[in-house]
Design a protein around this motif. Structure first.
Motif, PDB file in Angstrom:
ATOM      1  N   ALA A  35     -34.890 -66.546  16.171  1.00  0.00           N
ATOM      2  CA  ALA A  35     -35.355 -66.206  14.805  1.00  0.00           C
ATOM      3  C   ALA A  35     -36.700 -66.164  14.505  1.00  0.00           C
ATOM      4  O   ALA A  35     -36.202 -67.888  15.231  1.00  0.00           O
ATOM      5  CB  ALA A  35     -34.884 -65.966  13.582  1.00  0.00           C
ATOM      6  N   ASP A 110     -27.922 -65.077  12.275  1.00  0.00           N
ATOM      7  CA  ASP A 110     -28.021 -64.581  11.647  1.00  0.00           C
ATOM      8  C   ASP A 110     -27.804 -63.172  11.720  1.00  0.00           C
ATOM      9  O   ASP A 110     -26.845 -63.095  12.768  1.00  0.00           O
ATOM     10  CB  ASP A 110     -30.034 -64.914  10.911  1.00  0.00           C
ATOM     11  CG  ASP A 110     -30.408 -64.054  12.109  1.00  0.00           C
ATOM     12  OD1 ASP A 110     -30.298 -62.622  12.956  1.00  0.00           O
ATOM     13  OD2 ASP A 110     -31.968 -63.826  12.373  1.00  0.00           O
ATOM     14  N   ASP A 112     -29.184 -60.572  11.892  1.00  0.00           N
ATOM     15  CA  ASP A 112     -30.149 -59.860  12.964  1.00  0.00           C
ATOM     16  C   ASP A 112     -29.356 -60.115  13.605  1.00  0.00           C
ATOM     17  O   ASP A 112     -29.969 -59.580  15.261  1.00  0.00           O
ATOM     18  CB  ASP A 112     -31.085 -59.732  12.402  1.00  0.00           C
ATOM     19  CG  ASP A 112     -31.522 -59.111  11.608  1.00  0.00           C
ATOM     20  OD1 ASP A 112     -31.251 -58.542  10.554  1.00  0.00           O
ATOM     21  OD2 ASP A 112     -32.964 -59.510  11.336  1.00  0.00           O
ATOM     22  N   GLN A 114     -29.904 -62.465  16.253  1.00  0.00           N
ATOM     23  CA  GLN A 114     -30.562 -64.122  16.286  1.00  0.00           C
ATOM     24  C   GLN A 114     -30.252 -65.238  15.777  1.00  0.00           C
ATOM     25  O   GLN A 114     -30.053 -65.325  14.723  1.00  0.00           O
ATOM     26  CB  GLN A 114     -32.075 -63.467  16.054  1.00  0.00           C
ATOM     27  CG  GLN A 114     -33.062 -62.381  17.298  1.00  0.00           C
ATOM     28  CD  GLN A 114     -34.115 -62.034  16.189  1.00  0.00           C
ATOM     29  OE1 GLN A 114     -34.567 -61.798  15.347  1.00  0.00           O
ATOM     30  NE2 GLN A 114     -35.141 -62.401  17.780  1.00  0.00           N
TER      31      GLN A 114
END
Length: 165
Positions: A35, A110, A112, A114
């Protein structure tokens, strides 16, 4: 988790991708896994210890680590819905006070998909303490300040990540 199970797990595959990109010094490849606001906790009481925030700080750390010829050999990967734990042998090939130890890294993903936090756990923390760690010797050869600073030592302890509470 067996090697074949790890390869079918997308999070474990992401960590394998990271290590391949790292070995090739492929920052773009590493950034597909990490991230942009990554927090990477480096243990020890030396100039490079502490939490690296963001890709720029992390890449700078990897650049310094590269000066020691650091290498990593994966030993184990295990994962669940949010975390991957990797255990690897890490060693240096250049500089003074070379290191060869086992590392366990806790990788947090996370929403998402990443990696947003990594905590390094060293098999031999004493190699990175005071004024005698391997990296201090390398930095000192380059004429930089190799003494740990009190603020850096406190910063190296970092905040307790949310997932530990």
């Amino acid at each position: 988790m067996t090697t074949s199970e790890a390869m079918s797990d997308p999070k474990a595959e992401a960590i394998n991708h990271f290590f391949s990109a790292y070995a090739a010094n492929d920052v773009k490849g590493m950034s597909t896994v990490l991230a942009p606001d990554i927090e990477w906790n480096i243990p020890g009481h030396h100039p490079l210890s502490g939490i690296k925030r963001g890709l720029d700080e992390l890449v700078s750390f990897f650049d310094q680590l590269g000066k020691t010829g650091f290498q990593a050999e994966p030993v184990f990967l295990g994962s669940n819905g949010e975390y991957v734990v990797d255990i690897h042998r890490g060693w240096t090939t250049q500089g003074v006070g070379q290191v060869d130890t086992m590392w366990a890294l806790v990788w947090h993903f996370d929403a998402d998909g990443q990696v947003d936090q990594v905590v390094n756990l060293s098999g031999d923390q004493h190699q990175y303490h005071g004024d005698k760690p391997w990296m201090c010797a390398q930095i000192q050869q380059e004429g930089q300040d190799a003494k740990p600073h009190p603020r850096k030592i406190i910063h190296g302890m970092g905040k307790i990540p949310d997932y530990v509470k």
